[in-house]
Design a protein around this motif. Structure first.
Motif, short mmCIF file in Angstrom:
data_model
loop_
_atom_site.label_atom_id
_atom_site.label_comp_id
_atom_site.label_asym_id
_atom_site.label_seq_id
_atom_site.Cartn_x
_atom_site.Cartn_y
_atom_site.Cartn_z
N MET A 78 22.53 -16.24 -50.52
CA MET A 78 22.52 -17.36 -51.48
C MET A 78 23.47 -18.46 -51.03
O MET A 78 23.14 -19.65 -51.05
CB MET A 78 22.96 -16.87 -52.86
N GLU B 108 21.50 -26.39 -47.53
CA GLU B 108 21.00 -27.49 -48.36
C GLU B 108 22.02 -28.62 -48.39
O GLU B 108 21.66 -29.80 -48.29
CB GLU B 108 20.74 -26.96 -49.77
N LYS C 256 34.33 -17.53 -55.52
CA LYS C 256 33.75 -17.05 -56.77
C LYS C 256 32.80 -15.87 -56.52
O LYS C 256 32.69 -14.96 -57.34
CB LYS C 256 33.00 -18.18 -57.47
N LEU C 257 32.12 -15.90 -55.38
CA LEU C 257 31.16 -14.83 -55.09
C LEU C 257 31.82 -13.58 -54.53
O LEU C 257 31.42 -12.46 -54.86
CB LEU C 257 30.10 -15.34 -54.10
N ALA D 57 20.46 -10.96 -61.53
CA ALA D 57 21.10 -12.23 -61.18
C ALA D 57 20.33 -12.94 -60.07
O ALA D 57 20.08 -14.15 -60.14
CB ALA D 57 22.54 -11.98 -60.75
N ARG D 58 19.94 -12.18 -59.06
CA ARG D 58 19.23 -12.80 -57.94
C ARG D 58 17.92 -13.42 -58.40
O ARG D 58 17.63 -14.58 -58.09
CB ARG D 58 18.94 -11.75 -56.87
N SER E 24 29.41 -11.59 -61.32
CA SER E 24 29.04 -12.98 -61.58
C SER E 24 28.47 -13.61 -60.32
O SER E 24 28.85 -13.23 -59.19
CB SER E 24 30.25 -13.78 -62.06
N TYR E 25 27.59 -14.54 -60.52
CA TYR E 25 26.98 -15.29 -59.42
C TYR E 25 27.14 -16.77 -59.72
O TYR E 25 26.73 -17.24 -60.78
CB TYR E 25 25.49 -14.94 -59.28
N THR E 26 27.71 -17.49 -58.78
CA THR E 26 27.87 -18.94 -58.92
C THR E 26 27.31 -19.60 -57.68
O THR E 26 27.74 -19.31 -56.57
CB THR E 26 29.36 -19.32 -59.09
N ILE E 27 26.36 -20.47 -57.89
CA ILE E 27 25.71 -21.13 -56.76
C ILE E 27 25.28 -22.53 -57.21
O ILE E 27 25.04 -22.74 -58.40
CB ILE E 27 24.49 -20.30 -56.26
N SER E 28 25.24 -23.47 -56.31
CA SER E 28 24.82 -24.81 -56.71
C SER E 28 23.57 -25.22 -55.95
O SER E 28 23.29 -24.71 -54.86
CB SER E 28 25.93 -25.83 -56.48
N THR E 29 22.85 -26.12 -56.54
CA THR E 29 21.58 -26.58 -55.98
C THR E 29 21.53 -28.10 -56.01
O THR E 29 21.99 -28.72 -56.97
CB THR E 29 20.40 -26.05 -56.82
N VAL E 30 20.98 -28.68 -54.98
CA VAL E 30 20.82 -30.13 -54.93
C VAL E 30 19.53 -30.51 -55.67
O VAL E 30 18.47 -29.94 -55.42
CB VAL E 30 20.74 -30.62 -53.47
N HIS F 57 33.03 -21.81 -53.87
CA HIS F 57 31.87 -20.96 -54.19
C HIS F 57 32.01 -19.58 -53.54
O HIS F 57 31.67 -18.56 -54.16
CB HIS F 57 30.58 -21.63 -53.74
N MET G 120 22.73 -22.39 -49.88
CA MET G 120 23.40 -23.53 -50.51
C MET G 120 24.07 -24.40 -49.45
O MET G 120 23.97 -25.63 -49.49
CB MET G 120 24.46 -23.02 -51.49
N GLU H 204 23.95 -32.48 -58.04
CA GLU H 204 24.05 -31.03 -57.85
C GLU H 204 24.25 -30.35 -59.19
O GLU H 204 24.99 -30.85 -60.04
CB GLU H 204 25.25 -30.70 -56.95
N GLU I 169 25.49 -26.78 -60.69
CA GLU I 169 26.10 -25.47 -60.42
C GLU I 169 25.69 -24.51 -61.53
O GLU I 169 25.89 -24.79 -62.71
CB GLU I 169 27.61 -25.60 -60.36
N LYS J 224 34.19 -27.40 -51.37
CA LYS J 224 33.19 -26.87 -52.31
C LYS J 224 32.76 -25.47 -51.88
O LYS J 224 32.70 -24.55 -52.70
CB LYS J 224 31.99 -27.82 -52.35
N VAL K 122 18.72 -16.51 -60.79
CA VAL K 122 19.32 -17.66 -60.11
C VAL K 122 18.30 -18.33 -59.19
O VAL K 122 18.17 -19.56 -59.16
CB VAL K 122 20.58 -17.23 -59.33
N ASP K 123 17.56 -17.53 -58.44
CA ASP K 123 16.55 -18.11 -57.55
C ASP K 123 15.48 -18.86 -58.34
O ASP K 123 15.02 -19.94 -57.95
CB ASP K 123 15.90 -17.02 -56.70
#
Lengths: 158, 488
Positions: A54, A61, A107-108, B52-53, B473-479, A104, A58, B432, B434, A100, B56-57
């Motif tokens: 994941m 991207e 956090k993961l 989560a996977r 926990s899962y934290t991810i960001s997307t554009v 992240h 990110m 973005e 998050e 950034k 989130v996806d």
């Protein structure tokens, strides 16, 4: 000494045999226990691999949104050999992204240990083509979970 | 005692055998317990990871599509809606809008609802995550969706995850140092309306024989007419006006329009138009190639109102504010990018330089992002001077437009409409999103302290726990790609 002759009625085990048998059974229990622990470790590494996948998506991207900087990666590339175990306070796009990604990743996976690795490297496939192989290495769990991802970017600028 | 009677076990042997057997059975039981506990642990960890996977996806895929507009469809103004639950309660919600096709616009919403078991009390650490897809013509608010809106056009509504303890969404732009900060991509690309428009040379077009023969032109003269969105009003400055001045040492005088902007702006496009058609008559069209050869017109097309105008843009003169400029000492021409920006420098263009040659034929759109001489698209300004320093009408001879009235010293410098487009600073667009999700296990596990990791802050909310459940926990960001590319 010929025990069969001297102790015809004593069909039990000797102390040594008993200890060997107990050791074998003990090893069996330890093996079963280890198997269980080992499978848990594999599961945790698998979860970390999924998180790393994941994070890599990110990062890739984010890299694509900084095409103008990537174009310079054949010469002076701020992303090459970028270690995002640490932050970067510089006022540049690449530095902001490094900070950034650092956040992240923490956090993961939690804060990185010395044995952990969070590294990005760029390699141009053929000179002056603008096609780069980006390698992202993310090691976690004190270096036990090792993940390496490779992606190709076509950053050719007309 | 006879020997044949000694075939059994003695009491000591029996006790030893019993003790050994007990140890083995206890060890086997202990081993089974450990294995079983590990199995339950792994099962719940796998549940958390897989949930989560998948979630989130799924959410990231929808967020990436936000703002996608099918060809010829109307634009989407608010492609991403978020609601913040605050620091005390779970959970945030998000709604994204994009076109599935030319005929279907989708609104996809993710939100949680606290699970209440039958007859039981609500568990604040157990929320169900729902996904709803609607076909829409007008977007719903998240509150409307949560209240059961969009019932008639609902395509699907399903719970997609359980045992969600927290779900947080944050919108930001990591390329920008601060919200509203000045930098490439840190403003909003939009049409720019100046906060003030003025000119010392403003002359209503009068005493021109045959002017406005069809009566379409309603007003002329004021500089503001060029920015009122109405092409039937025009800015005009008579060449004989003493306030018609030469921009940057140009050979011809121009009418200078001074603009100020309430927020710093970076101009990337200018659109201007002349209005020869309002004279009456006919022309082949309003593009440069159609007008430029001054042929095939039917009088009086363009006879009184200009077919052509020339404009020059001036900025960076003393007293003007240049907030951020391209550090052109390091790069040259249009290779200036956001990485070359530095603050506090003077504008590149000073009063001795100019952006010239913005030739306006009919309606002209000029993309200034590759402007090499001035680099105006690299500058952030709050003031701009626009010179209308050329204006040309037809001079008809035997019914044909043979050349211009460019040298008519008593003529007018005139432009009907000017529209500016570019980046306006003050509010940073979100590019973005998050996504953070905290999922707990359905079951408690052993006597191990599971409070490790607590407190955990996701978004603007801090979660704490002290039970024996597993958490991850899962934290991810997307554009949000459509919004990102719109800001470039």
């Amino acid at each position: 000494m010929d025990r069969t002759k001297l102790n015809k009625g004593q069909l039990g085990l000797s102390l040594l045999e008993g200890m060997v048998a107990a050791a074998v059974v003990g090893i069996g229990f330890v093996a079963v226990f280890s198997l269980s622990t080992f499978s848990t470790n594999i599961l945790m590494s698998s979860i970390d691999r999924e998180k790393a996948r994941m994070l890599t998506s990110m990062i890739m991207e984010d890299l694509l949104t900084d095409q103008s900087t990537i174009n310079s990666c054949a010469n002076v590339c701020p992303y090459h050999d970028m270690d995002f175990r640490v932050t970067n306070s510089a006022d540049t796009t690449s530095a902001k992204k490094q900070t950034k990604w650092h956040g992240h990743a923490n956090k993961l996976f939690g804060a990185p240990s010395v044995a952990d690795k969070r590294l990005i490297s760029f390699e141009e496939t053929t000179a002056a083509t603008g096609v780069f192989v980006v390698t992202i290495e993310i090691n976690s769990r004190n270096g036990r979970a090792k993940n390496t991802f490779k992606r190709t970017i076509n950053a050719w600028a007309p | 005692m006879p020997g044949h009677l000694k075939n059994g076990f003695s009491l000591v042997e029996m006790l030893i055998a019993l003790a050994v057997s007990s140890i083995i059975i206890a060890a086997a039981f202990g081993s089974y317990t450990i294995v079983a506990r590990n199995f339950e642990f792994q099962k719940d960890m796998k549940y958390i990871a897989q949930s989560a996977r998948a979630v989130v996806d799924m959410m990231n895929a929808d967020i990436r599509l936000a703002g996608y507009t099918a060809i010829n469809n109307t634009s989407i103004n608010d492609a991403v809606l978020m609601s913040d639950s605050g620091a005390a309660d779970c959970c945030d919600a998000i709604s994204v809008i994009y076109d599935q096709s030319q005929t279907q616009r989708r609104q996809v919403t993710y939100w949680t609802e606290q699970f209440i078991p039958g007859g039981g009390t609500a568990d604040p650490t157990r929320n169900r995550l729902y996904k709803q897809v609607c076909n829409i013509s007008n977007p719903y608010t998240i509150a409307q969706i949560q209240a059961g809106g969009c019932t008639s056009n609902i395509l699907e509504k399903n719970p997609i995850a359980d045992y969600v303890q927290d779900l947080q969404f944050s919108g930001y732009n990591s390329n920008c140092t601060e919200p509203g900060g000045v930098g490439f991509g840190c403003g909003t690309m939009q049409n720019i309306t100046p906060s003030s428009v003025s000119s010392l040379c403003q002359d209503p077009v009068t005493n021109v024989v045959g002017s406005d023969v069809d009566g379409a032109l309603t007003s002329s003269g004021l500089a503001s007419y060029a920015f009122d969105g109405n092409h039937l009003t025009s800015y005009a400055c008579k060449r004989t006006n003493p306030q018609a001045i030469r921009p940057f040492g140009a050979s011809a005088s121009g009418g200078k329009i001074s603009l100020t902007f309430s927020s710093p702006v970076r101009l990337t496009q200018i659109t201007a138009r002349t209005v020869p058609e309002i004279d009456g008559g006919t022309g082949p069209g309003l593009t440069q190639s159609e007008i430029a050869n001054f042929a095939n017109f039917v009088e009086p097309y363009g006879k009184y109102r200009p077919l052509w105008a020339e404009m020059a843009l001036g900025y960076g003169r003393p007293g003007q504010q240049c907030i951020n400029t391209c550090n052109d000492g390091a790069v040259s021409g249009n290779s200036c990018t956001n990485s070359h920006w530095t603050g506090g420098q003077q504008c590149i263009l000073q009063s001795s330089a100019r952006f010239e040659g913005l030739n306006v034929w009919g309606t002209t759109v000029r993309d200034m992002r590759n402007e090499t001489r001035g680099g105006i698209d690299k500058q952030v300004i709050t003031e701009l001077d626009i010179y209308v320093n050329g204006s040309q009408v037809c001079r008809y001879v035997s019914g044909s437009c043979v050349d211009s009235g460019y040298n008519d010293s008593s003529g007018y410098l005139e432009i009907a409409e000017i529209q500016l487009f570019g980046e306006v600073y003050g509010s940073t667009p979100i590019i973005e999103i998050e996504t953070s999700i905290l999922i707990r296990s359905p079951n408690e596990h052993g006597n191990v302290d599971r409070s490790i990791g607590s407190p955990l802050t996701l978004g603007n909310r801090t979660n704490t726990w002290n039970d024996k459940r597993l958490r991850d926990s899962y934290t991810i960001s997307t554009v949000v790609r459509n919004i990102f590319y719109a800001t470039q």
